[in-house]
Design an enzyme around this catalytic site. Structure first.
Site, PDB file in Angstrom:
ATOM      1  N   SER A 260      -4.181  36.430  12.309  1.00  0.00           N
ATOM      2  CA  SER A 260      -4.232  35.779  13.609  1.00  0.00           C
ATOM      3  C   SER A 260      -5.522  36.165  14.339  1.00  0.00           C
ATOM      4  CB  SER A 260      -2.975  36.128  14.413  1.00  0.00           C
ATOM      5  OG  SER A 260      -2.857  35.310  15.541  1.00  0.00           O
ATOM      6  N   ASP A 345       2.303  26.080  11.969  1.00  0.00           N
ATOM      7  CA  ASP A 345       1.874  27.158  12.857  1.00  0.00           C
ATOM      8  C   ASP A 345       1.558  26.593  14.247  1.00  0.00           C
ATOM      9  OD1 ASP A 345       0.634  29.278  14.170  1.00  0.00           O
ATOM     10  OD2 ASP A 345      -0.390  29.970  12.361  1.00  0.00           O
ATOM     11  N   HIS A 380       3.562  30.608  12.134  1.00  0.00           N
ATOM     12  CA  HIS A 380       2.553  31.641  12.356  1.00  0.00           C
ATOM     13  C   HIS A 380       2.942  32.968  11.718  1.00  0.00           C
ATOM     14  CE1 HIS A 380      -0.997  33.172  14.329  1.00  0.00           C
ATOM     15  NE2 HIS A 380      -0.313  34.159  14.867  1.00  0.00           N
TER      16      HIS A 380
END
Length: 422
Positions: A260, A345, A380
């Site tokens: 991320s 995501d 995610h």
């Protein structure tokens, strides 16, 4: 109450009468080098959780006889553990008159453990340890705390773990360096059983506690965001260079990993110093940050301005463009790279890592591996299901082992298994 304002970024502890909360008294004043995270109160004790020098601690204070409000908190008893780096939290347990402090402890060598400690005597009892299969014995491993020097002179902590008798510490060991450095999220050195698969094959695993995270308090975070975001990347490079200098690894044996915002970190440092790394794992990486932060139709964009800044302002646009991974790919040799994405995501669109991989394929001048793996059923936070998550982690470790030339290297069993067999 735990109180924070711009002049007290690391918080201070205050007390006030219930019938007039405005009459506040400071029990623990603000400290520049100690962040106050939590406090719990009992009839005879106040327990405070703090963070300093990338280390969590728990401090016990005695309340005056009769339950009177103390004028200040002094002579606290700090709960001590022997390892040089660990994760620790604690608070009162039981009823209001309880003498028992419940502690949750973990380190890079110690599985999550629960202790009860008598605050009046200091005696501590281990109540529970997460079982680890495969003959795990914590005495097989060593954890260390190092300090690297960033270009501006700031000392940046590193936590690491390796297995006794396997790490040669001569620069030839494979090493995986993790990093995140955003949103004031600390990367505490807790136990990760997945990593045993690497450590038991001779890898060293390290964590760079870089600016932008919360590892060293609020100002550590403030010094790694907005127009100071490059400190995050420079800190990580300094940690990598320090590990090489101290012969924990070498550029030919170093791998790095981040997810991320940590994936943004991976992209930035790989563009800056591709010569330092043999392999890079970018998990759902936020690599097209400039384009995303310019698009207000994306649900998270406007609230993310609090972290990265608003590139509609010229100063932020110019600064973000200077480090945005997608905007800084160029014709040069890159390490082996694995990039992952999730089709569903909602935080980092799959198109961001896809665009990065496409640009790398166009411009890079080497023949190293460049893999793009998009999970068609994931968001995610990886795929769903315990075994599917393990398969995903096995894929990443397979990539690391392949690029290190270790696909046929078997993990050494834990000595507890060996002893039991004998």
């Amino acid at each position: 109450m735990v109180y924070r304002d711009p002049s007290k970024p690391n918080s201070e502890l205050r007390v006030a009468p219930v019938d007039d909360p405005s009459q506040q008294k400071v029990l623990l004043p603000h400290r520049d080098d100690v962040k106050l995270e939590h406090a719990s109160v009992g009839a005879k004790w106040i327990v405070v959780s703090e963070r300093s020098r990338a280390q969590q601690s728990v401090v016990i204070y005695r309340v005056p006889e009769g339950g009177a409000v103390p004028e200040s908190l002094t002579d606290g008893q700090k709960v001590e553990f022997e390892e040089p780096a660990y994760s620790l939290s604690g608070g009162l347990t039981g009823d209001f008159d309880s003498q028992v402090l419940r502690l949750r402890y973990s380190s890079l060598t110690t599985p999550p453990s629960v202790y009860d400690q008598r605050m009046d005597t200091g005696k501590r009892a281990l109540k529970k340890v997460q079982p680890i299969l495969g003959g795990f014995n914590k005495e097989d491993y060593v954890t260390e705390r190092l300090w690297a020097t960033a270009p501006d002179g700031v000392q940046v902590p590193i936590s690491l773990v390796y297995r006794k008798g396997m790490a040669k510490l001569d620069g030839s060991d494979p090493l995986l360096l993790h990093g995140y450095g955003s949103y004031e999220m600390p990367y505490d050195p807790g136990f990760n059983r997945d990593q045993l698969s690497l450590v038991d094959r001779g890898w060293t695993v390290a964590i760079a506690h870089i600016r932008g995270g919360g590892d060293m308090g609020r100002m550590w975070y403030e010094d790694g965001k907005y127009l100071k975001k490059k400190n995050t990347f420079l800190d990580f490079v300094a940690c990598a260079e320090h590990l090489i200098k101290e012969k924990y690894t070498s550029p030919a044996h170093m791998a790095i990993e981040g997810r991320s915002a940590g994936g943004l970190l991976m992209g930035a440092v790989t563009n800056m110093r591709p010569d330092l790394f043999n392999a890079v794992v970018m998990g759902v990486p936020f690599v097209d940050c400039l384009t995303t932060m310019l698009d207000e139709t994306i649900p998270l964009t406007t609230i993310e301005w609090e972290e990265w800044g608003n590139p509609q302002k010229p100063d932020y646009y110019k600064y973000m463009k200077s480090y945005s991974p997608l905007d800084n790919v160029k014709a040069q040799d890159y390490p082996n790279i694995l990039v992952t994405a999730g089709l569903h995501d909602p935080r980092v669109g799959y198109w961001e890592p896809a665009k990065l991989v496409a640009k790398l394929r166009e411009l890079k001048t080497d023949n190293h591996l460049l893999l793009f793996k998009c999970e068609m059923g994931a968001g995610h936070f990886s795929v769903t299901g315990r075994f599917e998550r393990l398969k995903e982690k096995a894929f990443e470790y397979g990539f690391l082992l392949k690029t290190a030339g270790m696909l046929n290297t078997k993990a050494r069993p834990g000595t507890a298994a060996v002893s039991k067999a004998v």
